[in-house]
Design an enzyme around this catalytic site. Structure first.
Site, PDB file in Angstrom:
ATOM      1  N   GLY A 158      50.088  16.005 -48.865  1.00 53.92           N
ATOM      2  CA  GLY A 158      48.734  15.768 -47.955  1.00 53.92           C
ATOM      3  C   GLY A 158      48.803  16.739 -47.011  1.00 53.92           C
ATOM      4  N   ARG A 201      40.613  26.687 -44.109  1.00 53.25           N
ATOM      5  CA  ARG A 201      40.735  25.426 -43.398  1.00 53.25           C
ATOM      6  C   ARG A 201      42.038  24.970 -43.126  1.00 53.25           C
ATOM      7  NH1 ARG A 201      36.170  21.336 -44.338  1.00 53.25           N
ATOM      8  NH2 ARG A 201      34.473  22.613 -44.855  1.00 53.25           N
ATOM      9  N   ARG A 207      51.777  14.765 -56.914  1.00 47.69           N
ATOM     10  CA  ARG A 207      51.753  14.450 -55.633  1.00 47.69           C
ATOM     11  C   ARG A 207      53.029  14.018 -54.984  1.00 47.69           C
ATOM     12  NH1 ARG A 207      49.984  11.824 -50.893  1.00 47.69           N
ATOM     13  NH2 ARG A 207      50.156   9.788 -50.818  1.00 47.69           N
ATOM     14  N   VAL A 208      53.229  14.495 -53.673  1.00 53.68           N
ATOM     15  CA  VAL A 208      54.704  14.026 -52.955  1.00 53.68           C
ATOM     16  C   VAL A 208      54.010  13.592 -51.591  1.00 53.68           C
ATOM     17  CG1 VAL A 208      56.139  15.199 -54.088  1.00 53.68           C
ATOM     18  CG2 VAL A 208      55.006  16.426 -52.481  1.00 53.68           C
ATOM     19  N   GLY A 209      54.153  12.327 -51.177  1.00 58.13           N
ATOM     20  CA  GLY A 209      53.518  11.731 -50.048  1.00 58.13           C
ATOM     21  C   GLY A 209      54.126  10.239 -49.490  1.00 58.13           C
ATOM     22  N   THR A 210      53.296   9.937 -48.596  1.00 59.48           N
ATOM     23  CA  THR A 210      54.237   8.781 -47.984  1.00 59.48           C
ATOM     24  C   THR A 210      53.262   7.612 -48.480  1.00 59.48           C
ATOM     25  OG1 THR A 210      52.901   8.941 -45.929  1.00 59.48           O
ATOM     26  CG2 THR A 210      54.989   9.811 -45.952  1.00 59.48           C
ATOM     27  N   GLU A 247      45.546   8.504 -52.271  1.00 61.73           N
ATOM     28  CA  GLU A 247      45.391   9.691 -53.082  1.00 61.73           C
ATOM     29  C   GLU A 247      45.535   9.511 -54.492  1.00 61.73           C
ATOM     30  OE1 GLU A 247      47.394  10.100 -50.314  1.00 61.73           O
ATOM     31  OE2 GLU A 247      46.036  11.168 -48.932  1.00 61.73           O
ATOM     32  N   SER A 257      57.183   4.968 -45.827  1.00 62.72           N
ATOM     33  CA  SER A 257      57.306   5.515 -44.603  1.00 62.72           C
ATOM     34  C   SER A 257      57.319   4.364 -43.310  1.00 62.72           C
ATOM     35  CB  SER A 257      56.319   6.368 -43.959  1.00 62.72           C
ATOM     36  OG  SER A 257      54.930   5.811 -44.110  1.00 62.72           O
ATOM     37  N   ASP A 258      56.707   3.012 -43.904  1.00 59.07           N
ATOM     38  CA  ASP A 258      56.411   1.972 -43.053  1.00 59.07           C
ATOM     39  C   ASP A 258      56.487   0.682 -43.935  1.00 59.07           C
ATOM     40  OD1 ASP A 258      53.772   3.469 -43.150  1.00 59.07           O
ATOM     41  OD2 ASP A 258      53.161   1.696 -43.399  1.00 59.07           O
TER      42      ASP A 258
HETATM   43  N1  ADE Z   1      50.676   6.101 -45.773  1.00 60.64           N
HETATM   44  C1  ADE Z   1      51.714   5.729 -45.045  1.00 60.64           C
HETATM   45  N2  ADE Z   1      51.493   4.457 -44.865  1.00 60.64           N
HETATM   46  C2  ADE Z   1      50.443   4.149 -45.146  1.00 60.64           C
HETATM   47  C3  ADE Z   1      49.667   2.947 -44.958  1.00 60.64           C
HETATM   48  N3  ADE Z   1      50.013   2.083 -44.341  1.00 60.64           N
HETATM   49  N4  ADE Z   1      48.394   2.732 -45.555  1.00 60.64           N
HETATM   50  C4  ADE Z   1      47.860   3.643 -46.474  1.00 60.64           C
HETATM   51  N5  ADE Z   1      48.792   5.078 -46.519  1.00 60.64           N
HETATM   52  C5  ADE Z   1      49.939   5.114 -46.013  1.00 60.64           C
END
Ligand code: ADE
Length: 234
Positions: A20, A43, A87-90, A181, A203-204
């Protein structure tokens, strides 16, 4: 050129990683690819093409959320002929069995977004990952010993929600985590008959409040990027 990508024909590989954050695209290009060249700065949504283990691979930032990610994925597929998109994300964890720093391979993506629903009046389309990409990613993650979960994620439009009751309820149905996403990527994979996959690092934790430090995030991101790259060239 497409509306949001200024690359010339042939400058983008048919295999691509999609973080992202555009700066994460730069990080992947600088740390994993050889001879990486930037092909997009429209952008500030950076995109690079280089080689990984001798294979041509690109990496493109998509921005946050399905409207933005959907634009980049569709232009990459339609205007540049990209065939494998990872996709590589959190994501935020929902399941109590999932912890920060774990990897989630999104087999399917439940969504509250109208972007997918609008296309199929009267139906609830089930956006799913490409099976081969998913198997490869799982194999690589297992070989490396990364703690990895495979299953449903929730793709939401709203990061800050007033009421999380219905979100938390999905945890009871095996939904592993929340991100923003995967569903549109899987929808576009189905629409254009190309291979798509989402790999997320946690991540959380939405329920326990567990969080990662930025250093921990950086290290687990590297694990996820490795898994994504190995899966895409397999
Ligand atoms: N990406 C990382 N943490 C998230 C969350 N709590 N909600 C949506 N997308 C996230």
């Amino acid at each position: 050129m497409s509306v949001h990508i200024e690359a010339k024909p042939g400058e983008i590989a048919d295999k691509i990683l999609l973080p992202g954050d555009p700066l994460r695209a730069k990080f992947i290009a600088e740390n994993f690819l050889e001879d990486a060249k930037c092909y997009n700065n429209v952008r500030g949504m950076l995109g690079y093409t280089g080689t990984y283990k001798g294979e041509r691979v690109s990496v493109q930032g998509t921005g946050m959320g399905m409207p933005s990610a959907g634009i980049y994925a569709q232009e990459l597929i339609q205007s540049y002929g990209v065939k494998k998109l990872v996709r590589v994300g959190t994501c935020g964890a929902l399941s109590k069995d999932v912890h920060v720093r774990d990897l989630i391979i999104a087999q399917g993506a439940v969504t509250s977004s109208s972007m997918v629903e609008k296309q199929f009046p009267g139906f609830h389309f089930a956006p799913i990952a490409d099976f081969d990409l998913m198997m490869q990613a799982y194999k690589v993650a297992q070989e490396k010993g990364f703690t990895t979960h495979v299953g449903n994620v929730l793709s939401e439009d709203t990061f800050y929600k007033d009421d999380l009751t219905s979100t938390f309820n999905l945890a009871e149905y095996g939904v592993l985590g929340v991100e923003m996403e995967a569903a549109i990527l899987y929808y576009l994979g189905a629409k254009f008959n190309v291979q798509t996959l989402g790999i997320m690092t946690v991540s959380d934790h939405m329920i326990t409040g567990e969080e990662t430090t930025s250093e921990e995030r950086q290290n687990t991101f590297k694990d996820m990027m490795y898994v994504g790259l190995e899966a895409i060239i397999a």
